[in-house]
Design a protein around this motif. Structure first.
Motif, mmCIF file in Angstrom:
data_model
loop_
_atom_site.group_PDB
_atom_site.id
_atom_site.type_symbol
_atom_site.label_atom_id
_atom_site.label_comp_id
_atom_site.label_asym_id
_atom_site.label_seq_id
_atom_site.Cartn_x
_atom_site.Cartn_y
_atom_site.Cartn_z
ATOM 1 N N THR A 1 21.996 21.468 32.452
ATOM 2 C CA THR A 1 21.155 22.691 31.876
ATOM 3 C C THR A 1 20.502 24.011 32.327
ATOM 4 O OG1 THR A 1 21.825 20.984 30.471
ATOM 5 C CG2 THR A 1 21.007 22.623 29.439
ATOM 6 N N HIS A 2 21.304 24.921 31.876
ATOM 7 C CA HIS A 2 20.632 25.740 32.766
ATOM 8 C C HIS A 2 19.409 26.393 31.549
ATOM 9 C CE1 HIS A 2 18.563 29.832 35.075
ATOM 10 N NE2 HIS A 2 18.892 30.175 34.356
ATOM 11 N N GLY A 3 17.954 26.281 30.774
ATOM 12 C CA GLY A 3 17.580 26.830 29.646
ATOM 13 C C GLY A 3 16.556 25.811 29.160
ATOM 14 N N PRO A 4 15.850 25.933 28.323
ATOM 15 C CA PRO A 4 14.850 25.590 27.649
ATOM 16 C C PRO A 4 15.270 24.218 27.529
ATOM 17 C CG PRO A 4 15.240 27.640 25.931
ATOM 18 C CD PRO A 4 16.817 27.462 27.334
ATOM 19 N N ILE A 5 14.056 23.236 27.411
ATOM 20 C CA ILE A 5 14.175 21.970 27.600
ATOM 21 C C ILE A 5 15.060 21.456 26.255
ATOM 22 C CG2 ILE A 5 12.275 21.420 26.750
ATOM 23 C CD1 ILE A 5 12.359 19.708 28.962
ATOM 24 N N GLY A 6 15.144 22.176 25.147
ATOM 25 C CA GLY A 6 14.886 21.370 24.054
ATOM 26 C C GLY A 6 16.861 21.088 24.278
ATOM 27 N N CYS A 7 17.490 22.224 25.272
ATOM 28 C CA CYS A 7 18.908 22.279 24.737
ATOM 29 C C CYS A 7 19.738 20.940 26.106
ATOM 30 C CB CYS A 7 19.212 23.357 26.084
ATOM 31 S SG CYS A 7 19.413 24.994 25.110
ATOM 32 N N SER A 8 18.726 20.487 26.877
ATOM 33 C CA SER A 8 19.368 19.232 27.586
ATOM 34 C C SER A 8 18.765 18.089 26.917
ATOM 35 C CB SER A 8 18.436 19.314 29.081
ATOM 36 O OG SER A 8 18.250 18.360 29.563
ATOM 37 N N PHE A 9 18.075 18.237 26.068
ATOM 38 C CA PHE A 9 17.388 16.512 25.409
ATOM 39 C C PHE A 9 18.333 16.770 24.781
ATOM 40 C CE2 PHE A 9 15.252 14.290 22.297
ATOM 41 C CZ PHE A 9 15.642 12.871 23.021
ATOM 42 N N TYR A 10 18.466 17.587 23.386
ATOM 43 C CA TYR A 10 19.709 17.353 22.153
ATOM 44 C C TYR A 10 21.136 17.324 23.012
ATOM 45 C CZ TYR A 10 15.385 16.913 19.652
ATOM 46 O OH TYR A 10 13.929 16.860 19.160
ATOM 47 N N SER A 11 21.637 17.263 24.427
ATOM 48 C CA SER A 11 22.984 16.853 24.706
ATOM 49 C C SER A 11 22.639 15.912 25.394
ATOM 50 C CB SER A 11 23.562 18.947 24.801
ATOM 51 O OG SER A 11 22.459 18.784 26.206
ATOM 52 N N TRP A 12 22.282 14.758 24.839
ATOM 53 C CA TRP A 12 22.418 14.110 26.422
ATOM 54 C C TRP A 12 22.469 12.906 25.113
ATOM 55 C CZ3 TRP A 12 17.144 11.679 28.563
ATOM 56 C CH2 TRP A 12 17.534 10.469 29.707
ATOM 57 N N GLY A 13 23.588 12.047 25.681
ATOM 58 C CA GLY A 13 23.550 10.889 24.844
ATOM 59 C C GLY A 13 23.678 10.654 23.965
ATOM 60 N N TYR A 14 24.318 11.527 23.150
ATOM 61 C CA TYR A 14 24.437 11.377 21.991
ATOM 62 C C TYR A 14 26.064 10.965 21.725
ATOM 63 C CZ TYR A 14 26.938 15.621 22.127
ATOM 64 O OH TYR A 14 27.288 16.941 21.974
ATOM 65 N N ARG A 15 27.034 11.494 22.796
ATOM 66 C CA ARG A 15 28.097 10.481 22.678
ATOM 67 C C ARG A 15 28.832 9.513 23.469
ATOM 68 N NH1 ARG A 15 32.661 13.514 24.488
ATOM 69 N NH2 ARG A 15 34.590 13.791 23.147
ATOM 70 N N PRO A 16 29.567 8.370 23.444
ATOM 71 C CA PRO A 16 29.475 7.408 24.222
ATOM 72 C C PRO A 16 30.515 7.922 24.823
ATOM 73 C CG PRO A 16 29.935 6.819 21.560
ATOM 74 C CD PRO A 16 29.259 7.899 21.566
ATOM 75 N N HIS A 17 30.615 8.575 25.805
ATOM 76 C CA HIS A 17 31.903 8.554 26.711
ATOM 77 C C HIS A 17 31.957 7.437 28.275
ATOM 78 C CE1 HIS A 17 28.605 12.710 26.952
ATOM 79 N NE2 HIS A 17 28.792 11.718 27.901
ATOM 80 N N LEU A 18 32.168 7.220 27.751
ATOM 81 C CA LEU A 18 31.928 6.463 28.283
ATOM 82 C C LEU A 18 32.452 5.858 29.916
ATOM 83 C CD1 LEU A 18 31.192 2.890 26.475
ATOM 84 C CD2 LEU A 18 29.549 5.245 26.615
ATOM 85 N N ALA A 19 31.482 5.466 31.184
ATOM 86 C CA ALA A 19 32.940 5.214 31.970
ATOM 87 C C ALA A 19 32.358 3.504 33.148
ATOM 88 C CB ALA A 19 32.239 6.786 33.440
ATOM 89 N N ASP A 20 32.870 3.789 34.038
ATOM 90 C CA ASP A 20 32.831 2.319 35.128
ATOM 91 C C ASP A 20 31.344 2.563 35.799
ATOM 92 O OD1 ASP A 20 34.213 3.975 36.365
ATOM 93 O OD2 ASP A 20 35.579 2.960 36.748
ATOM 94 N N SER A 21 31.149 3.543 35.770
ATOM 95 C CA SER A 21 29.421 4.434 36.608
ATOM 96 C C SER A 21 28.920 4.620 35.241
ATOM 97 C CB SER A 21 29.596 4.813 37.738
ATOM 98 O OG SER A 21 30.281 5.797 37.631
ATOM 99 N N ASP A 22 27.617 5.322 35.143
ATOM 100 C CA ASP A 22 26.711 5.577 34.154
ATOM 101 C C ASP A 22 25.864 6.531 34.853
ATOM 102 O OD1 ASP A 22 24.707 4.226 35.894
ATOM 103 O OD2 ASP A 22 24.189 2.982 33.648
#
Ligand code: CFM
Length: 474
Positions: free
Chosen positions: A68-89
Motif C-alpha cells: 500500500t502506497h500511503g499512510p500506515i492506517g490504509c495498510s493496517f485497516y485493509s489487512w486480514g479482514y476478509r477470509p479470501h483463503l488460498a493453499d498458501s498464506d
C-alpha cells in the motif's frame, strides 16, 4: 418512502422502495436510486475505491507482495479482514506499506515507493511480483506511482503492477473493483503464451474463495471434465492470471465485481462468458448445466447433480423443517442480496427486506425480480435505518456482515454473517448444508428463550435523532 429516522435527510427517500407499491422503471426494473454519492449527514457504511481494489480484487492474489502506497492506517485497516483463503498464506500473513509521513507529503513519496518495492522484493525473493495500491495522499500530492512501478519492475525483474485506486475516486468500493479488473487485465493477462490443450478449460471469474468456497465447487466442474485454469481472484497465483486468456469460457460468479474483466477478454480474445450463481441447489445445478451445455457434456452434468443433490437432501430437509416460514432481512455489499433469495426459498424462508451497500441498477433489478410483493428494497443503509427496519419489519433472521452483527444482537434479532461466513464455506452443494446449519443455529439458539426474540424499539425513542437522544431515552 421516508423512514422516521430520516426526517432530517429527506434525500434518503428515493433510496427506499416497496415492491408492489412502487412504479417500476420503464424497463420493468427496480426504481430505487443507487450508485450515487452518499448524502451528507447519512452515516454510510460504504468503503472506498482503495478498499474495493486492494481488499476485494487484488488482495486475494496469493504470491505477490501486497504493498500500500500511503499512510500506515490504509495498510493496517485493509489487512486480514476478509477470509479470501488460498493453499498458501503469503498474501494474508504479510502487509506492506510505504508508511508515508509528513516529510513525504511535503517532499514527495516516489523515492520511498521505489525503495520499498526493491527492499520488499529482496526480503521476500519467493514473491512472484508486487501489487502497489495508490491511496488518497500520494494521489493528491501527485506522485507518479505508475512510472516508479515501471522503473522498479526493471530493477527487480518481476511484474510490478500499479493500481490507480485512490480512495476518493468513486462513490463506493465498487469503482475499486473496476480499477482492479482493468489494471490486472492490461498488465498481466496474456503476457505468457503457454503450450497445451485448453479446449475444455474455464476461468471462474468473481469468486474470492471466502472461507474456501472454491473447494466446494471446483471438484464438481472437474467431474464434468472441465478444468479451471484461473480463479479470478480466489486462491490464484500471478502465473495463472497471465494465462487466463487461454480459457474457452469465463464462468462469472460475482457479476458486480468481475464482469469488467470478462467483457475485456471478450473484446480482445473473443472469450465468451456466462453468469452463474454458485450458492444453493437450483443455482449450482443450473451453473453446472450451463457450463456442460457449452462443452456438450450435458449427460455428465445430470449425473453429477443427481448424485450431489441426493447426498445433501436428507440434511436440507431436516433444516427446512426447522426453518420453514421464517422471514429474512438480507443486507450485503451487492449481488449476494439477489443471489440468495432463491437459496433461502429452498429452506422454506422468505426475504421481506433487502439492501446493498454499493449495488448498481442491475443489482437492484435482480433483487426486484427475485423477491415477492411487499418486500422493502433499499440502498446504502446506515445503522439507524437498519435498527428501524429490524423494529418495524420484525424479521426472524438478519443476514449481513460483522459491522451489523451487534446491531442485530442489540435488537434481539438472530444473525448470520453473509460476508465472511459464520463457519462456511457456503457455496456449492455441501456449502448449502453449512449455510442451513448456521441459519438454524442462529434462529433456534436456546438463548432466544431467555431474551425477547423480536426486535423492539428503545423505550421512549421515537426514531428521530433530533427530538430525543438515545441517552435520554435510556
Ligand atoms: Fe462480489 Fe464478493 Fe459481493 Fe463484493 Fe464485498 Fe464479499 Fe459482498 Mo463482502 S466481491 S460484491 S465487495 S460477492 S467482500 S466476496 S461479501 S460486500 S456481496
Amino acid at each position: 418512502m421516508l423512514l422516521k429516522c430520516n426526517k432530517t435527510i429527506p434525500e434518503r427517500a428515493k433510496h427506499f422502495v416497496v415492491k408492489g407499491s412502487c412504479t417500476p422503471t420503464p424497463g420493468g426494473g427496480c426504481p430505487v436510486a443507487s450508485n450515487v454519492q452518499t448524502t451528507p449527514g447519512d452515516m454510510t457504511e460504504r468503503g472506498c475505491t482503495y478498499a474495493g481494489c486492494r481488499g476485494v480484487v487484488g488482495g486475494p492474489v496469493k504470491d505477490v507482495i501486497q504493498l500500500t502506497h500511503g499512510p500506515i492506517g490504509c495498510s493496517f485497516y485493509s489487512w486480514g479482514y476478509r477470509p479470501h483463503l488460498a493453499d498458501s498464506d503469503f498474501h494474508i500473513k504479510y502487509s506492506f506499506t510505504t508508511d508515508l509521513e509528513e516529510s513525504n507529503i511535503v517532499f514527495g513519496g516516489e523515492q520511498k515507493l521505489l525503495q520499498s518495492i526493491i527492499e520488499a522484493a529482496e526480503e521476500f525473493p519467493e514473491a512472484k511480483g508486487v501489487f502497489v495500491y495508490n491511496t488518497c495522499a500520494p494521489a493528491l500530492i501527485g506522485d507518479d506511482g505508475k512510472d516508479i512501478a515501471k522503473i522498479a519492475q526493471e530493477k527487480i525483474g518481476k511484474p510490478v503492477v500499479f493500481f490507480r485506486c485512490e480512495g476518493f475516486a468513486g462513490v463506493s468500493q465498487s469503482l475499486g473493483h473496476h480499477v482492479g479488473n482493468e489494471t490486472i487485465f492490461k498488465e498481466l493477462v496474456g503476457s505468457v503464451e503457454p503450450e497445451g490443450d485448453f479446449s475444455r478449460s474455464i476461468n471462474i471469474v468473481g469468486d474470492y474463495n471466502i472461507k474456501h468456497d472454491i473447494r466446494t465447487f471446483e471438484p464438481l466442474f472437474e467431474a464434468l471434465g472441465v478444468r479451471i485454469i484461473t480463479r479470478f481472484t480466489g486462491n490464484v497465483s500471478v502465473d495463472e492470471i497471465k494465462i487466463m486468456h487461454k480459457a474457452a469460457l469465463n464462468v462469472i460468479h460475482c457479476a458486480r465485481s468481475a464482469t469488467y474483466i470478462a467483457d475485456m477478454m471478450k473484446d480482445k480474445y473473443g472469450t465468451p462468458y456466462i453468469h452463474v450463481t454458485l450458492w444453493g441447489i437450483k443455482h449450482m445445478s443450473d451453473a453446472l448445466r450451463a457450463t456442460a451445455q457449452f462443452f456438450g457434456l450435458e449427460d455428465r452434468a445430470e449425473q453429477v447433480i443427481e448424485a450431489q443433490v441426493a447426498k445433501i437432501m436428507p440434511q436440507i430437509n431436516h433444516y427446512r423443517s426447522r426453518l420453514a416460514g421464517k422471514k429474512v432481512f438480507i443486507y450485503q455489499g451487492g449481488p449476494r442480496a439477489w443471489h440468495w433469495p432463491q437459496l433461502l426459498r429452498e429452506l422454506g424462508m422468505d426475504v421481506i427486506a433487502a439492501a446493498t451497500t454499493f449495488g448498481h441498477e442491475e443489482d437492484y433489478d435482480k433483487i426486484y425480480e427475485n423477491v415477492g410483493d411487499g418486500t422493502l428494497i433499499f440502498d446504502n443503509p446506515n445503522a439507524l435505518e437498519i435498527e428501524e427496519v429490524l423494529t418495524t419489519y420484525q424479521p426472524d433472521l438478519f443476514i449481513s456482515g460483522n459491522k451489523e452483527r451487534y446491531i442485530a444482537y442489540k435488537m434481539g434479532t438472530p444473525f448470520v454473517n453473509g460476508h465472511t461466513y459464520d463457519t462456511g464455506p457456503y457455496a456449492g452443494f455441501s456449502g448449502m448444508v453449512n449455510f442451513a446449519r448456521d441459519i438454524d443455529r442462529a434462529i433456534n439458539a436456546p438463548v432466544w428463550k431467555l431474551v425477547q426474540k423480536k426486535a423492539r424499539p428503545v423505550p421512549g425513542w421515537n426514531g428521530n435523532r433530533n427530538e430525543t437522544s438515545m441517552a435520554e431515552a435510556f
